[in-house]
Every structure is written in structure tokens, then in C-alpha cells.
Write an enzyme that holds these catalytic residues in place. Structure first.
Site, PDB file in Angstrom:
ATOM      1  N   HIS A 198       0.806  -1.326  -0.015  1.00  0.00           N
ATOM      2  CA  HIS A 198      -0.121  -0.053   0.108  1.00  0.00           C
ATOM      3  C   HIS A 198       0.875   1.476   0.148  1.00  0.00           C
ATOM      4  O   HIS A 198       0.594   2.239  -0.708  1.00  0.00           O
ATOM      5  CB  HIS A 198      -0.945   0.094   1.264  1.00  0.00           C
ATOM      6  CG  HIS A 198      -2.190  -0.757   0.986  1.00  0.00           C
ATOM      7  ND1 HIS A 198      -2.157  -2.054   1.202  1.00  0.00           N
ATOM      8  CD2 HIS A 198      -3.255  -0.362   0.366  1.00  0.00           C
ATOM      9  CE1 HIS A 198      -3.378  -2.738   0.810  1.00  0.00           C
ATOM     10  NE2 HIS A 198      -3.976  -1.421   0.411  1.00  0.00           N
ATOM     11  N   GLU A 442       5.599 -19.194 -20.046  1.00  0.00           N
ATOM     12  CA  GLU A 442       6.559 -18.673 -18.721  1.00  0.00           C
ATOM     13  C   GLU A 442       6.978 -19.646 -17.879  1.00  0.00           C
ATOM     14  O   GLU A 442       7.346 -19.438 -17.045  1.00  0.00           O
ATOM     15  CB  GLU A 442       5.334 -17.681 -18.170  1.00  0.00           C
ATOM     16  CG  GLU A 442       4.122 -18.364 -17.963  1.00  0.00           C
ATOM     17  CD  GLU A 442       3.166 -17.377 -17.169  1.00  0.00           C
ATOM     18  OE1 GLU A 442       3.479 -16.151 -16.748  1.00  0.00           O
ATOM     19  OE2 GLU A 442       1.993 -17.503 -16.997  1.00  0.00           O
ATOM     20  N   ASP A 466       7.755 -14.641 -15.169  1.00  0.00           N
ATOM     21  CA  ASP A 466       7.599 -15.939 -14.536  1.00  0.00           C
ATOM     22  C   ASP A 466       8.922 -16.961 -15.102  1.00  0.00           C
ATOM     23  O   ASP A 466       9.515 -17.591 -14.563  1.00  0.00           O
ATOM     24  CB  ASP A 466       6.399 -16.588 -14.510  1.00  0.00           C
ATOM     25  CG  ASP A 466       5.462 -16.259 -13.605  1.00  0.00           C
ATOM     26  OD1 ASP A 466       6.167 -16.217 -12.503  1.00  0.00           O
ATOM     27  OD2 ASP A 466       4.468 -15.785 -13.775  1.00  0.00           O
ATOM     28  N   CYS A 513       4.888 -10.072 -23.073  1.00  0.00           N
ATOM     29  CA  CYS A 513       4.228  -9.200 -22.119  1.00  0.00           C
ATOM     30  C   CYS A 513       4.667  -9.186 -20.720  1.00  0.00           C
ATOM     31  O   CYS A 513       4.076  -8.801 -19.827  1.00  0.00           O
ATOM     32  CB  CYS A 513       2.606  -9.701 -22.122  1.00  0.00           C
ATOM     33  SG  CYS A 513       2.597 -11.372 -21.424  1.00  0.00           S
TER      34      CYS A 513
HETATM   35  C1  PEP Z   1       4.668 -12.876 -16.747  1.00  0.00           C
HETATM   36  O1  PEP Z   1       4.905 -13.704 -15.796  1.00  0.00           O
HETATM   37  O2  PEP Z   1       5.762 -12.372 -17.199  1.00  0.00           O
HETATM   38  C2  PEP Z   1       3.277 -12.153 -16.676  1.00  0.00           C
HETATM   39  C3  PEP Z   1       3.194 -11.450 -17.484  1.00  0.00           C
HETATM   40  O3  PEP Z   1       2.722 -12.612 -15.725  1.00  0.00           O
HETATM   41  P1  PEP Z   1       2.421 -12.168 -14.374  1.00  0.00           P
HETATM   42  O4  PEP Z   1       3.425 -11.089 -14.250  1.00  0.00           O
HETATM   43  O5  PEP Z   1       0.839 -11.750 -14.224  1.00  0.00           O
HETATM   44  O6  PEP Z   1       2.694 -13.473 -13.476  1.00  0.00           O
HETATM   45 MG    MG Z   2       3.216 -14.889 -15.140  1.00  0.00          MG
END
Ligand code: PEP
Ligand code: MG
Length: 587
Positions: A198, A442, A466, A513
Site C-alpha cells: 500500500h 512462462e 515467471d 508481455c
Molecule cells: C509474466 O509472468 O511475465 C507475466 C506477464 O505474468 P504475471 O506477471 O501476471 O505473472
Molecule cells: Mg506470469
């Protein structure tokens, strides 16, 4: 700090809110309240109960005031925590037990209330469930507030901070964070916490530089020590020397002028100097971020993390509620496409409201997370799949599964998707028959056996957060080893290249992503490797677009092939950095 030791001390933390701050420390040690203990004369007992009731009224008003302030500054969702606080203060069990204890013992009301609150806090804190443990924190926060009122003390010494200082604390609670005065807080540093705590959310919204995860910094500092907070790189420097200050003064000036240079490209296309257009998309967590996606001119959404709908609701949203949220995003951005990722709870995102669905685990990141949990709860999963399919009738939707580790899981997910489609046909509810379905890559097994997945889906999206965590065996939430998390590691580069090659051999689009996609310095490397799209937090788009507009894709390809030959991650990074700096030319 030893007052004679003037040499500077550089300590790592986790960068949580951008910016540079320099100033004296306001060491916020949440001291235990001194609670007097005495017996109340029998004739004064009704007045003592009235005093308690009055304190509850005052506390309730204080919480409402903070809630209104947080709603105004940060939005309704961030203020939800205070609903939980109001529930604590209205809890008849807590109040009734306090009054009963008081009537029995005749001890002053502070002593009785504190004892009852502590019993509750202990009982909740011992439950091996993250969600219920958080309730203990709520009771603690509220009890402290009530006691402060009863004892006639200010609620939090953070609200008393009027001089411009850098707040250093072990941790900061939501109420404390909300009480921080923007004009007095130069920066925030906490020993504990993560990027999503927070204090960090408040710091970011107020644009205050912040660092978390400094472990035991509070034990190394004294009130009034001089501190430099580098919220860009996540570094704290105690007693910085003149040359360091000069260097940071230049850095800050350069960063500020650079940020205005970046915004200048916002309206321009993401096109390389050799004329190649790059698709840049946005990562979002909530429907109200559609406005940001538009403001930063993203080509739709490359990752919508639906779990935040589940997390903020506190309980399972129904198919209708999910459909409404997904449709809002899809219609808001049509005809641009929106990639909706199915529920990814577990890991660092425990699911509130249903502590039994996942439950406590020794290794949550290797546990019953994301698609694994969904496949074991097919009805819940199909609710989501139907909601996504129905939203696809209103624009362009792509569906994406997280945490796929192999072909069997993908087959099972696709079978449930086929069932969801059949159910909608039976209900005569429209959906896009051609909705594309992708897999997040991932987990290392998904990367290495990508050919098996490519035959079963329409696109790949690489989740570097990940993927790197699992490849290098580095818990992404552990601040102690955060420095080992290295996207330049040769294993990371090789695996990324392999995923891109596999995807392209099967004519699949490959996007990234994870956070790496939003770090402008890595954009040339990723695009040079052949990545088709990058998806990132909307506010990062201008920085990535800037480097794209300053480079040739042909040069980026050379950079990627050079980087892949390297064996030392430091040299790889130096290469990537040099490519970037030559084109960006930060003075
Ligand atoms: C990732 O693992 O790179 C991803 C985009 O998913 P999250 O960060 O939500 O695990
Ligand atoms: Mg992920």
C-alpha cells in the site's frame, strides 16, 4: 550510523516508485503504545463505557475521512481496505467482549480493549491463510487507532511529519500511508513490502520516489541521517558524498528532460528508421485503465490480468459480472484487440474470499496456481470462458492461458473452451467463432516443448517475469535475491530465441508481455530476435516507442545475434546498453 563514519553506504532495495530524493531521514519506528492500567471506581464505570463508545464514534469518523481522501486520490478500489476497517470497528463481538471484560474486572477500558483486540489479532495471525492473516493486520490497525483516541494521542506520527524528510520505516500500514502529507514526504523507504504494497501504491500516486525491501535499513540509520533515494534503480545511499550528489543531480536533471523528450513521441507511430512498424500493446489490471490505453496510444491490450477482478471483489465474480467487466474493456477499445488472460491466482496472488480453493502451500510459486487451479475447478473456469467468449461478440478478443507447462494442460483447457462454446450455442448467446487462443510461455518446459504447444494454439505470449524466475530459480518476490534476476543471462536469451523460432516455424505470432517488454533498453534485443509485439504498462509505451523510432531493425538483428554469442551476462548487458545509449543520447 556512527556519526564519525562519513563514508557513504550504498544499499540495494527494490525500485518501487520512480524519482530521486535527497534529504534527512524521518525514522518512523512504530513504537508500542504505553497503555496505563488502573481500576475505575464503580460510580465512574458508566462514564467509562460512554468514553469507549465516544472513542469508537471518533475512530469511525477518522476512518471515513481517510477513506474519502484515498477514494479521491487513488480511486474506489484502493479505498476498499477501509471498508474492512469500518467492519472491525462495528464488530459487536469485539465491542461486547470489551464491555463484558470491563464489567468483570473494573480495569480501565484501554486495558480491556487492548487485551480483547490482542486476543483477536493472535487468533487471526495464527491461521495459516494469507487472507485471514490480513484481517489480523486490519484489527491491529483499527485497535491502534481506537487506543490513540482513548489516550488522546495523534493517530500516527506520520501525520505529524511537516518538515521535508525521507520516511524510513519497517513497514507502513494503509492508514499510515494515507496520512502522509505529499509536501512533507520527500521519499519513502521500507524494509519490508513489495512493489504492490500500500505504501508503494500511495507513493506512486503521489509521485514520491520509493524503495522497498531494504531488509534491515531501519537498524542501520538514525533520525536525521542524510539519505539519497534512487527510485529508478532501487538504491539507497546513506551519507552520499559530494561526487555522488553531483552525479545524481545530473542524473535527475537528465531524467526529467528525457521524460519530456519521451512524451513528444506519444502521438507518433512506433516505426523503426528502416520503416518497420512495431505493435505496442498495453498490460492492464482493471477496466478503468482503458483511458490510459487510449492516452498512450497502445494498439489495444496485450495482457489483461483478470485475476484483479477476482481479487478486488473478495469473492468469485459471477459469469455476468465478468462479462460486464470484459465487455466494458472490449467495447471501449474496439476495433483494437484485447487479449484476456484467464485467471492467474496463487503464487503471490492468493485468492481472498475462498481460502480453501488454494489454501496454504510451502511453495506457492510452484504450487496450485493459475491454469492448474482452473482445470481442477472446471465449472468456475467455464464461467470465465463463457464470459470471455460473450465479450468477443462486442469487438476483437483473444484468449490466453497462463502457466501452461505442457500439451496435456493445453488440450484440457481447450476442451473446456469447446464445452463453453457449445453451452453458449445452446443458450443462443453470440460469440466470435474465430476468437484466437494463445498460450503464455512462462514455464521452461513450455519453452522447450513449444512445438507441441504451437500445434494447439494461435499465438505465444512470453511471460518473462515467471519465465526468468523459473529458469534461474529466483523467487520473483524475494528481495534478498532480487539482484540475481537477470534478463541478460545467456540461458534467458537462448530460451527467448528458441521460443521465437518455434513460434515462427509454426506461423504463430510471438509477443512478450512480461516486464522485460516495458524496459526500453531491452526492446532492440527482443525485436532483433524476431519478437512480433511488445506489451507493457501503458505509461511505459513512450519510452519503448522512443528507442524504436531511433533504431533500425536491421541493426537490432545484428545486436541480437551478437548478444546471443556472449557468455558473460555483464558483457551482454553492456552491449545492449551501448546500443541503447548510442541512439538515445542522454546528456
Ligand atoms: C509474466 O509472468 O511475465 C507475466 C506477464 O505474468 P504475471 O506477471 O501476471 O505473472
Ligand atoms: Mg506470469
Amino acid at each position: 550510523m556512527d556519526p564519525n563514519a562519513q563514508s557513504e553506504l550504498v544499499l540495494p532495495g527494490i525500485a518501487a516508485s520512480k524519482g530521486i530524493a535527497y534529504g534527512q531521514v524521518f525514522l518512523y519506528m512504530q513504537s508500542e503504545l504505553e497503555i496505563p492500567r488502573y481500576t475505575v471506581d464503580p460510580d465512574k464505570r458508566p462514564a467509562e463505557i460512554a468514553r469507549f463508545e465516544q472513542a469508537l464514534v471518533v475512530t469511525r469518523q477518522q476512518i471515513s475521512k481517510i477513506q474519502a481522501q484515498v477514494t479521491k486520490n487513488l480511486g474506489e478500489e484502493e479505498a476498499l481496505i477501509f471498508d474492512a476497517h469500518q467492519m472491525v470497528i462495528e464488530d459487536q463481538a469485539l465491542i461486547g467482549e470489551t464491555i463484558r471484560d470491563f464489567q468483570k474486572s473494573g480495569l480501565n477500558i484501554e486495558t480491556c480493549f487492548n487485551a480483547v483486540a490482542e486476543r483477536y489479532i493472535r487468533a487471526f495471525a495464527e491461521i495459516d491463510d494469507e487472507y485471514l492473516r490480513e484481517r489480523a493486520a486490519d484489527i491491529k490497525d483499527v485497535a491502534k487507532r481506537v487506543l490513540h483516541v482513548l489516550l488522546g494521542q495523534a493517530a500516527s506520527s506520520l501525520t505529524e511529519l511537516v518538515e521535508q524528510r525521507i520516511i524510513v520505516a519497517h513497514d507502513i500500514s494503509p492508514s499510515e500511508a494515507a496520512g502522509i502529507d505529499r509536501s512533507a514526504a520527500l521519499g519513502i523507504v521500507t524494509d519490508a513490502g513489495s512493489r504492490t504494497s500500500h505504501a508503494v501504491i500511495v507513493a506512486r500516486s503521489m509521485k514520491i520516489p520509493a524503495i522497498v525491501g531494504t531488509n534491515d535499513l531501519t537498524t542501520k540509520l538514525q533520525d536525521g541521517d542524510w539519505l539519497l533515494v534512487d527510485g529508478y534503480d532501487g538504491v539507497v545511499i546513506v551519507n552520499p558524498t559530494e561526487p555522488t550528489l553531483l552525479r545524481y543531480g545530473r542524473v535527475e536533471k537528465a531524467k526529467k528532460s528525457f521524460e519530456s523528450r519521451l512524451m513528444a513521441v506519444n502521438e507518433l507511430p512506433a516505426e523503426t528508421l528502416d520503416g518497420v512498424k512495431v505493435t505496442l500493446r498495453a498490460n492492464i489490471e482493471k477496466p478503468d485503465e482503458v483511458a490510459l490505453v487510449k492516452q498512450y496510444r497502445a494498439d489495444g491490450v496485450g495482457l489483461y490480468r483478470t485475476e484483479f477482478l477476482f481479487l478486488s471483489a473478495g469473492k468469485m465474480p459471477t459469469e455476468e459480472q465478468q462479462y460486464a467487466a470484459y465487455r466494458e474493456i472490449v467495447t471501449g477499445l474496439a476495433p483494437a484487440s484485447v487479449t484476456i488472460r484467464t485467471l492467474d491466482v496463487g503464487g503471490d496472488k492468493p485468492l481472498p474470499g475462498d481460502p480453501h480453493l488454494i489454501g496454504p502451500e510451502a511453495n506457492p510459486f510452484l504450487g496450485f496456481r493459475a491454469i492448474r487451479m482452473c482445470l481442477e475447478n472446471p465449472e468456475m473456469f467455464k464461467n470465465q470462458l463463457r464470459a470471455v467468449l460473450r465479450a468477443s461478440a462486442h469487438g476483437t478478443v483473444e484468449l490466453m492461458y497462463p502457466m501452461i507447462s505442457g500439451a496435456e494442460e493445453l488440450d484440457r483447457a481447450n476442451a473446456l473452451l469447446a464445452e463453453a462454446r457449445t453451452e453458449l450455442r445452446q443458450r443462443n448467446q453470440p460469440f466470435d467463432e474465430k476468437m484466437r487462443v494463445g498460450t503464455m510461455i512462462e514455464i521452461p518446459s513450455a519453452a522447450l516443448a513449444g512445438d507441441l504447444l504451437a500445434e494447439r494454439c494461435d499465438f505465444f505470449s512470453i511471460g518473462t517475469n515467471d519465465l526468468i524466475q523459473y529458469l534461474l530459480a529466483i523467487d520473483r518476490g524475494n528481495s534478498r535475491i532480487a539482484h540475481l534476476y537477470d534478463p541478460s543471462h545467456p540461458a534467458v536469451l537462448r530460451v527467448l530465441k528458441q521460443i521465437v523460432n518455434t513460434g515462427h516455424e509454426h506461423q504463430l505470432k510471438v509477443s512478450v508481455c512480461g516486464e522485460m517488454a516495458g524496459e526500453a533498453i531491452y526492446a532492440p534485443l527482443l525485436l532483433g530476435m524476431g519478437v512480433d509485439e511488445l506489451s507493457m504498462a501503458p505509461t511505459l509505451l513512450p519510452s519503448v516507442k522512443f528507442i524504436i523510432r531511433a533504431m533500425k531493425l536491421s541493426d537490432a538483428r545484428l545486436l541480437a545475434s551478437e548478444a546471443l554469442k556472449q557468455t558473460d551476462p555483464k558483457k551482454t548487458f553492456a552491449l545492449i546498453e551501448a546500443f541503447y545509449n548510442e541512439r538515445i543520447k542522454v546528456e
